[in-house]
Design a protein around this motif. Structure first.
Motif, PDB file in Angstrom:
ATOM      1  N   ALA A  72       0.821  -1.216   0.000  1.00 37.23           N
ATOM      2  CA  ALA A  72       0.000   0.000   0.000  1.00 37.23           C
ATOM      3  C   ALA A  72       0.854   1.264   0.000  1.00 37.23           C
ATOM      4  CB  ALA A  72      -0.929  -0.001   1.216  1.00 37.23           C
ATOM      5  N   GLY A  73       2.118   1.156   0.433  1.00 35.98           N
ATOM      6  CA  GLY A  73       2.982   2.335   0.513  1.00 35.98           C
ATOM      7  C   GLY A  73       2.482   3.350   1.515  1.00 35.98           C
ATOM      8  N   ALA A  74       1.804   2.867   2.565  1.00 39.24           N
ATOM      9  CA  ALA A  74       1.204   3.766   3.547  1.00 39.24           C
ATOM     10  C   ALA A  74       1.119   3.070   4.900  1.00 39.24           C
ATOM     11  CB  ALA A  74      -0.187   4.204   3.091  1.00 39.24           C
ATOM     12  N   LEU A  75       0.981   3.873   5.930  1.00 36.62           N
ATOM     13  CA  LEU A  75       0.848   3.377   7.295  1.00 36.62           C
ATOM     14  C   LEU A  75      -0.406   3.995   7.903  1.00 36.62           C
ATOM     15  CD1 LEU A  75       2.161   1.885   9.769  1.00 36.62           C
ATOM     16  CD2 LEU A  75       3.220   4.086  10.333  1.00 36.62           C
ATOM     17  N   ALA A  76      -1.263   3.167   8.483  1.00 37.02           N
ATOM     18  CA  ALA A  76      -2.464   3.647   9.165  1.00 37.02           C
ATOM     19  C   ALA A  76      -2.551   2.938  10.503  1.00 37.02           C
ATOM     20  CB  ALA A  76      -3.715   3.378   8.333  1.00 37.02           C
ATOM     21  N   LEU A  77      -2.443   3.691  11.580  1.00 35.51           N
ATOM     22  CA  LEU A  77      -2.417   3.107  12.919  1.00 35.51           C
ATOM     23  C   LEU A  77      -3.560   3.633  13.771  1.00 35.51           C
ATOM     24  CD1 LEU A  77       1.412   3.374  13.751  1.00 35.51           C
ATOM     25  CD2 LEU A  77       0.172   1.393  12.852  1.00 35.51           C
ATOM     26  N   VAL A  78      -4.194   2.728  14.484  1.00 32.57           N
ATOM     27  CA  VAL A  78      -5.184   3.079  15.490  1.00 32.57           C
ATOM     28  C   VAL A  78      -4.450   3.495  16.761  1.00 32.57           C
ATOM     29  CG1 VAL A  78      -6.926   2.071  17.034  1.00 32.57           C
ATOM     30  CG2 VAL A  78      -7.031   1.636  14.582  1.00 32.57           C
ATOM     31  N   ILE A  79      -4.975   4.516  17.435  1.00 34.02           N
ATOM     32  CA  ILE A  79      -4.409   4.964  18.708  1.00 34.02           C
ATOM     33  C   ILE A  79      -5.272   4.416  19.833  1.00 34.02           C
ATOM     34  CG2 ILE A  79      -3.735   6.945  20.118  1.00 34.02           C
ATOM     35  CD1 ILE A  79      -3.833   8.622  17.490  1.00 34.02           C
ATOM     36  N   VAL A  85      -9.979   2.633  21.849  1.00 30.32           N
ATOM     37  CA  VAL A  85      -9.622   3.326  20.620  1.00 30.32           C
ATOM     38  C   VAL A  85     -10.018   4.795  20.765  1.00 30.32           C
ATOM     39  CG1 VAL A  85     -10.074   3.532  18.146  1.00 30.32           C
ATOM     40  CG2 VAL A  85      -9.844   1.268  19.194  1.00 30.32           C
ATOM     41  N   ILE A  86      -9.032   5.694  20.599  1.00 25.50           N
ATOM     42  CA  ILE A  86      -9.306   7.124  20.774  1.00 25.50           C
ATOM     43  C   ILE A  86      -9.019   7.935  19.509  1.00 25.50           C
ATOM     44  CG2 ILE A  86      -8.909   7.008  23.258  1.00 25.50           C
ATOM     45  CD1 ILE A  86      -6.182   8.435  22.704  1.00 25.50           C
ATOM     46  N   GLY A  87      -8.577   7.269  18.438  1.00 25.92           N
ATOM     47  CA  GLY A  87      -8.301   7.990  17.205  1.00 25.92           C
ATOM     48  C   GLY A  87      -7.373   7.192  16.314  1.00 25.92           C
ATOM     49  N   ASP A  88      -6.810   7.875  15.332  1.00 29.83           N
ATOM     50  CA  ASP A  88      -5.849   7.205  14.463  1.00 29.83           C
ATOM     51  C   ASP A  88      -4.879   8.220  13.871  1.00 29.83           C
ATOM     52  OD1 ASP A  88      -7.451   8.420  12.568  1.00 29.83           O
ATOM     53  OD2 ASP A  88      -8.194   6.570  11.695  1.00 29.83           O
ATOM     54  N   VAL A  89      -3.778   7.698  13.335  1.00 33.82           N
ATOM     55  CA  VAL A  89      -2.753   8.528  12.718  1.00 33.82           C
ATOM     56  C   VAL A  89      -2.254   7.797  11.479  1.00 33.82           C
ATOM     57  CG1 VAL A  89      -0.979   7.593  14.257  1.00 33.82           C
ATOM     58  CG2 VAL A  89      -0.565   9.759  13.094  1.00 33.82           C
TER      59      VAL A  89
END
Length: 200
Positions: A72-79, A85-89
């Protein structure tokens, strides 16, 4: 705040003093819908408040985003904070050849004011430089999103541009702010130097 980098590429989670950052799972759709479904959260984003169906689709899109070296060439992380779960970055290449990436983030407004978003974004920026040897990381946002602009400044990004009425969004022309940081501003010190990454 010391960031515990995952021992090898693709090894998760990434942990900070108070947070766990990990790739998305299908069961994140419900808690993220409760965040992205809020009108005040979606106000400065490109999309409308999420429905349940939106959340399921968006999470499915993010599950493969496990690193800049992934397909995907990308990073998606849950915080997560205390297991909630309070968000993502997110982080994605904007120019592979120039080793430039873009970052974005969303945090539940109910968790604001505790430095949690700052801690999460700092960790991802440091990881991006240490693991993927990025040269430059940028963040773009609606100029009315003063909370995101303040966060960008807290993590050491500099405001480089204010584009006036450059983006048509949700029935109106909007302004865009551009922030950026360079790798040399974020490099972690050598092991054993006695210093660590510090949250602002």
């Amino acid at each position: 705040m010391s960031t515990s980098l995952a021992p090898s590429e693709g090894a998760w989670p990434l942990r900070t003093a108070r947070l766990t950052l990990r790739p998305h799972r299908r069961d994140d759709a419900d808690p993220l819908q409760r965040i992205y479904g809020q009108a005040d959260v979606a106000r400065f984003l490109l999309e409308e408040p999420w429905t349940v169906a939106d959340a399921q689709r968006r999470v499915a899109e993010r599950i493969p985003r496990t690193g800049l070296d992934s397909l995907a060439g990308a990073l998606a992380l849950v915080i997560e904070h205390d297991g909630t779960v309070i968000g993502d970055v997110a982080l994605w290449f904007s120019d592979r050849e120039q080793q430039t990436a873009e970052s974005g983030w969303v945090l539940d407004p109910a968790r604001g004011g505790q430095g949690l978003a700052t801690e999460a974004v700092n960790a991802v920026l440091d990881l991006a430089v240490a693991r993927w040897d990025l040269h430059r990381i940028i963040a773009r946002m609606d100029a009315r999103n003063t909370a995101s602009a303040a966060l960008a400044e807290r993590v050491g990004m500099r405001r480089e541009a204010h584009f006036r009425r450059d983006w048509w969004s949700k029935g109106e022309w909007t302004d865009t702010l551009v922030y950026a940081t360079l790798a040399e501003e974020r490099r972690l010190p050598p092991e054993g130097s006695g210093t660590g990454t510090t949250a602002l």
